[in-house]
Motif scaffolding. Structure first.
Motif, PDB file in Angstrom:
ATOM      1  N   ALA A 154       0.815  -1.218   0.000  1.00 20.51           N
ATOM      2  CA  ALA A 154       0.000   0.000   0.000  1.00 20.51           C
ATOM      3  C   ALA A 154       0.849   1.269   0.000  1.00 20.51           C
ATOM      4  CB  ALA A 154      -0.943  -0.008   1.194  1.00 20.51           C
ATOM      5  N   SER A 155       1.849   1.336   0.837  1.00 22.53           N
ATOM      6  CA  SER A 155       2.678   2.543   0.917  1.00 22.53           C
ATOM      7  C   SER A 155       3.399   2.809  -0.406  1.00 22.53           C
ATOM      8  CB  SER A 155       3.690   2.414   2.050  1.00 22.53           C
ATOM      9  OG  SER A 155       4.499   3.572   2.117  1.00 22.53           O
ATOM     10  N   ARG A 156       3.929   1.781  -1.003  1.00 22.24           N
ATOM     11  CA  ARG A 156       4.631   1.941  -2.289  1.00 22.24           C
ATOM     12  C   ARG A 156       3.680   2.507  -3.355  1.00 22.24           C
ATOM     13  NH1 ARG A 156       6.532  -3.307  -5.225  1.00 22.24           N
ATOM     14  NH2 ARG A 156       7.511  -3.597  -3.219  1.00 22.24           N
ATOM     15  N   TYR A 157       2.485   1.925  -3.455  1.00 14.85           N
ATOM     16  CA  TYR A 157       1.538   2.375  -4.476  1.00 14.85           C
ATOM     17  C   TYR A 157       1.052   3.791  -4.208  1.00 14.85           C
ATOM     18  CZ  TYR A 157       1.475  -2.579  -5.708  1.00 14.85           C
ATOM     19  OH  TYR A 157       1.835  -3.859  -6.075  1.00 14.85           O
ATOM     20  N   LEU A 158       0.797   4.104  -2.948  1.00 10.73           N
ATOM     21  CA  LEU A 158       0.398   5.466  -2.573  1.00 10.73           C
ATOM     22  C   LEU A 158       1.442   6.467  -3.049  1.00 10.73           C
ATOM     23  CD1 LEU A 158      -0.743   6.604   0.954  1.00 10.73           C
ATOM     24  CD2 LEU A 158       1.128   7.735  -0.185  1.00 10.73           C
ATOM     25  N   GLN A 159       2.701   6.199  -2.756  1.00  9.23           N
ATOM     26  CA  GLN A 159       3.771   7.120  -3.132  1.00  9.23           C
ATOM     27  C   GLN A 159       3.943   7.211  -4.654  1.00  9.23           C
ATOM     28  OE1 GLN A 159       7.289   7.034  -0.391  1.00  9.23           O
ATOM     29  NE2 GLN A 159       6.134   5.339   0.535  1.00  9.23           N
ATOM     30  N   GLN A 160       3.807   6.082  -5.347  1.00  7.35           N
ATOM     31  CA  GLN A 160       3.915   6.109  -6.812  1.00  7.35           C
ATOM     32  C   GLN A 160       2.797   6.941  -7.427  1.00  7.35           C
ATOM     33  OE1 GLN A 160       4.158   1.731  -7.321  1.00  7.35           O
ATOM     34  NE2 GLN A 160       5.900   2.179  -8.663  1.00  7.35           N
ATOM     35  N   LEU A 161       1.569   6.753  -6.947  1.00  5.87           N
ATOM     36  CA  LEU A 161       0.445   7.519  -7.475  1.00  5.87           C
ATOM     37  C   LEU A 161       0.644   9.018  -7.236  1.00  5.87           C
ATOM     38  CD1 LEU A 161      -2.419   5.157  -6.323  1.00  5.87           C
ATOM     39  CD2 LEU A 161      -1.953   5.802  -8.697  1.00  5.87           C
ATOM     40  N   CYS A 162       1.048   9.375  -6.032  1.00 13.12           N
ATOM     41  CA  CYS A 162       1.234  10.791  -5.708  1.00 13.12           C
ATOM     42  C   CYS A 162       2.368  11.408  -6.525  1.00 13.12           C
ATOM     43  CB  CYS A 162       1.478  10.965  -4.214  1.00 13.12           C
ATOM     44  SG  CYS A 162      -0.020  10.678  -3.218  1.00 13.12           S
ATOM     45  N   LYS A 163       3.477  10.728  -6.654  1.00 11.67           N
ATOM     46  CA  LYS A 163       4.579  11.241  -7.473  1.00 11.67           C
ATOM     47  C   LYS A 163       4.163  11.387  -8.929  1.00 11.67           C
ATOM     48  CE  LYS A 163       8.235   9.391  -4.565  1.00 11.67           C
ATOM     49  NZ  LYS A 163       9.289   8.365  -4.439  1.00 11.67           N
ATOM     50  N   HIS A 164       3.400  10.420  -9.428  1.00 17.92           N
ATOM     51  CA  HIS A 164       2.954  10.457 -10.814  1.00 17.92           C
ATOM     52  C   HIS A 164       2.110  11.699 -11.092  1.00 17.92           C
ATOM     53  CE1 HIS A 164       1.464   9.046 -14.672  1.00 17.92           C
ATOM     54  NE2 HIS A 164       0.230   9.270 -14.236  1.00 17.92           N
ATOM     55  N   HIS A 167      -4.809   3.705 -12.954  1.00 21.97           N
ATOM     56  CA  HIS A 167      -3.422   4.050 -12.631  1.00 21.97           C
ATOM     57  C   HIS A 167      -2.872   3.120 -11.555  1.00 21.97           C
ATOM     58  CE1 HIS A 167      -4.034   7.689 -14.972  1.00 21.97           C
ATOM     59  NE2 HIS A 167      -2.733   7.902 -14.886  1.00 21.97           N
ATOM     60  N   LEU A 168      -3.657   2.855 -10.524  1.00 18.80           N
ATOM     61  CA  LEU A 168      -3.206   1.954  -9.466  1.00 18.80           C
ATOM     62  C   LEU A 168      -2.890   0.572 -10.041  1.00 18.80           C
ATOM     63  CD1 LEU A 168      -2.708   1.091  -6.553  1.00 18.80           C
ATOM     64  CD2 LEU A 168      -5.185   0.799  -6.295  1.00 18.80           C
ATOM     65  N   LYS A 169      -3.750   0.060 -10.891  1.00 19.19           N
ATOM     66  CA  LYS A 169      -3.525  -1.268 -11.472  1.00 19.19           C
ATOM     67  C   LYS A 169      -2.288  -1.296 -12.361  1.00 19.19           C
ATOM     68  CE  LYS A 169      -8.294  -2.786 -11.193  1.00 19.19           C
ATOM     69  NZ  LYS A 169      -9.500  -3.185 -11.932  1.00 19.19           N
ATOM     70  N   ARG A 170      -1.990  -0.183 -13.024  1.00 14.96           N
ATOM     71  CA  ARG A 170      -0.762  -0.133 -13.837  1.00 14.96           C
ATOM     72  C   ARG A 170       0.478  -0.212 -12.953  1.00 14.96           C
ATOM     73  NH1 ARG A 170      -1.405   4.932 -17.285  1.00 14.96           N
ATOM     74  NH2 ARG A 170      -3.637   4.719 -17.156  1.00 14.96           N
ATOM     75  N   PHE A 171       0.464   0.512 -11.824  1.00 13.61           N
ATOM     76  CA  PHE A 171       1.620   0.470 -10.931  1.00 13.61           C
ATOM     77  C   PHE A 171       1.737  -0.883 -10.237  1.00 13.61           C
ATOM     78  CE2 PHE A 171       1.072   5.228 -10.802  1.00 13.61           C
ATOM     79  CZ  PHE A 171       2.225   5.497 -11.524  1.00 13.61           C
ATOM     80  N   ALA A 172       0.619  -1.566 -10.055  1.00 11.25           N
ATOM     81  CA  ALA A 172       0.599  -2.850  -9.348  1.00 11.25           C
ATOM     82  C   ALA A 172       0.451  -4.008 -10.326  1.00 11.25           C
ATOM     83  CB  ALA A 172      -0.562  -2.846  -8.358  1.00 11.25           C
ATOM     84  N   ASP A 188      -2.985  -8.766  -8.924  1.00  9.34           N
ATOM     85  CA  ASP A 188      -4.319  -8.630  -9.506  1.00  9.34           C
ATOM     86  C   ASP A 188      -5.196  -7.943  -8.464  1.00  9.34           C
ATOM     87  OD1 ASP A 188      -6.512  -8.843 -11.155  1.00  9.34           O
ATOM     88  OD2 ASP A 188      -6.956 -10.892 -10.542  1.00  9.34           O
ATOM     89  N   LEU A 189      -5.151  -6.608  -8.454  1.00 12.54           N
ATOM     90  CA  LEU A 189      -5.877  -5.856  -7.439  1.00 12.54           C
ATOM     91  C   LEU A 189      -7.351  -5.713  -7.797  1.00 12.54           C
ATOM     92  CD1 LEU A 189      -3.423  -2.929  -6.605  1.00 12.54           C
ATOM     93  CD2 LEU A 189      -3.678  -5.129  -5.474  1.00 12.54           C
ATOM     94  N   ALA A 190      -8.180  -5.819  -6.789  1.00 12.98           N
ATOM     95  CA  ALA A 190      -9.615  -5.595  -6.942  1.00 12.98           C
ATOM     96  C   ALA A 190      -9.936  -4.222  -6.358  1.00 12.98           C
ATOM     97  CB  ALA A 190     -10.393  -6.673  -6.206  1.00 12.98           C
ATOM     98  N   VAL A 191     -10.305  -3.287  -7.228  1.00 13.18           N
ATOM     99  CA  VAL A 191     -10.666  -1.940  -6.791  1.00 13.18           C
ATOM    100  C   VAL A 191     -12.163  -1.787  -7.011  1.00 13.18           C
ATOM    101  CG1 VAL A 191     -10.259   0.522  -7.071  1.00 13.18           C
ATOM    102  CG2 VAL A 191      -8.395  -1.090  -7.481  1.00 13.18           C
TER     103      VAL A 191
END
Length: 95
Positions: free
Chosen positions: A13-23, A77-82, A86-89
């Motif tokens: 979660a932390s990694r994806y949060l930071q990637q989304l925000c930086k993006h 975007h989240l699914k691209r970073f992850a 196989d994330l379920a949003v």
């Protein structure tokens, strides 16, 4: 104000949060650290909260008709970073 929420099970979660925000920081006003982030998009605000096994997403704005499309944009975007997971949003409108 309309609000949508999603809770996504993930150990990263932390990694994806930071990637989304930086993006999005090159395009929108963004603040974040390892456990929370906020992206102030045009007409909406998206917040992220990272827990050890979950990423919580909150999207709110005045234009109720535009929010479902933005939910899709955030999820895509989240699914691209992850891509290794196989994330379920699954967004739901908050009361």
């Amino acid at each position: 104000m309309t609000r949508f929420e999603a809770s996504v099970p993930t150990a990263h979660a932390s990694r994806y949060l930071q990637q989304l925000c930086k993006h999005w920081s090159h395009r929108f006003e963004v603040t974040f650290d390892a456990t929370s982030g906020e992206v102030r998009m045009t007409g909406a605000t998206c917040r992220f909260e990272a827990a050890p096994e979950r990423l919580s997403l909150y999207l709110e704005g005045e234009d109720a008709a535009a929010l479902p499309r933005l939910c899709g944009v955030v999820a895509d975007h989240l699914k691209r970073f992850a891509f290794r997971e196989d994330l379920a949003v699954e967004w739901r409108e908050a009361a």
